[in-house]
Design an enzyme around this catalytic site. Sequence first.
Site, PDB file in Angstrom:
ATOM      1  N   CYS A   7       0.823  -1.208   0.000  1.00 32.36           N
ATOM      2  CA  CYS A   7       0.000   0.000   0.000  1.00 32.36           C
ATOM      3  C   CYS A   7       0.863   1.267   0.000  1.00 32.36           C
ATOM      4  O   CYS A   7       1.501   1.578  -0.986  1.00 32.36           O
ATOM      5  CB  CYS A   7      -0.999  -0.043   1.152  1.00 32.36           C
ATOM      6  SG  CYS A   7      -2.341   1.140   0.923  1.00 32.36           S
ATOM      7  N   HIS A  63      -3.754  -5.191   0.535  1.00 33.00           N
ATOM      8  CA  HIS A  63      -3.245  -5.595   1.853  1.00 33.00           C
ATOM      9  C   HIS A  63      -3.273  -7.113   2.015  1.00 33.00           C
ATOM     10  O   HIS A  63      -4.177  -7.661   2.656  1.00 33.00           O
ATOM     11  CB  HIS A  63      -4.066  -4.918   2.964  1.00 33.00           C
ATOM     12  CG  HIS A  63      -3.770  -3.459   3.108  1.00 33.00           C
ATOM     13  ND1 HIS A  63      -2.769  -2.980   3.927  1.00 33.00           N
ATOM     14  CD2 HIS A  63      -4.311  -2.376   2.508  1.00 33.00           C
ATOM     15  CE1 HIS A  63      -2.720  -1.656   3.842  1.00 33.00           C
ATOM     16  NE2 HIS A  63      -3.645  -1.266   2.979  1.00 33.00           N
ATOM     17  N   GLU A  94      -1.694  -8.925   3.928  1.00 34.96           N
ATOM     18  CA  GLU A  94      -1.601  -9.357   5.337  1.00 34.96           C
ATOM     19  C   GLU A  94      -2.978  -9.568   5.961  1.00 34.96           C
ATOM     20  O   GLU A  94      -3.099 -10.260   6.961  1.00 34.96           O
ATOM     21  CB  GLU A  94      -0.763  -8.351   6.152  1.00 34.96           C
ATOM     22  CG  GLU A  94      -1.456  -7.054   6.533  1.00 34.96           C
ATOM     23  CD  GLU A  94      -1.547  -6.031   5.394  1.00 34.96           C
ATOM     24  OE1 GLU A  94      -1.163  -6.360   4.253  1.00 34.96           O
ATOM     25  OE2 GLU A  94      -2.013  -4.903   5.662  1.00 34.96           O
TER      26      GLU A  94
END
Length: 228
Positions: free
Chosen positions: A97, A200, A202
Amino acid sequence: MSRVVTVSGSSESTDYPRPYIDALRAVGIELVVIAPGGADPHGWSGLLLMGGSDVNPALYGEVPHTETQKPDDARDQLECALIADAIARDVPVLAICRGAQILNVQHGGTLVQHLDSVARHRQRNPENLGLPAHSIAITPGTLLACIAGNAPICEVNSRHHQAIARLGEGLRVSARDVEDGTIEAVERPDKRFILGVQWHPENMSASDARQAALFQAFADVIHTEPRP
Ligand code: MN
């Protein structure tokens, strides 16, 4: 355990790095979070650039848009220095990001300070950060395509209002939004692993094998000796 370094932002809560820590621990990597002005990190074998607030537009020669957030100059500066160090030593870099954006700026590129299509790049349900928000088209023949098992289209989550505008020198685009063409991933083909993604992973890796593969690929390169 291999150590990957990352830089925290001044406006973030101490919980912010948790999903990144968990995603890397799942592939056998310890994430060391450092604050600008803190102790000099040493012995790191990878660099993770996390999400966060906007890069100072002065770094790419622009004045701030009304929607651009307050700059965190110490973080910008430290991250640019760490990127330069990682490139010089061919140490793997995974940029997420804001991370992908500062990677591009560090390479001399520019950013879109506020997307016209910003609604498309926000989570429909902000309670679940792992849900897909839009699809991306992956450029064949890239590192990202290889990681994604050569899938041409992939669904990603999204929570950004800025994006890469002019590409930095030495970078290539490895994914774009299927509809508005926003650059969603970039990489440096002359290095072992320098990859920036606008989404994202994660928040998706626990439930999406393709996103977990991204962290696994990063770990695999870290655990491989560089070519002499
Ligand atoms: Mn997006």
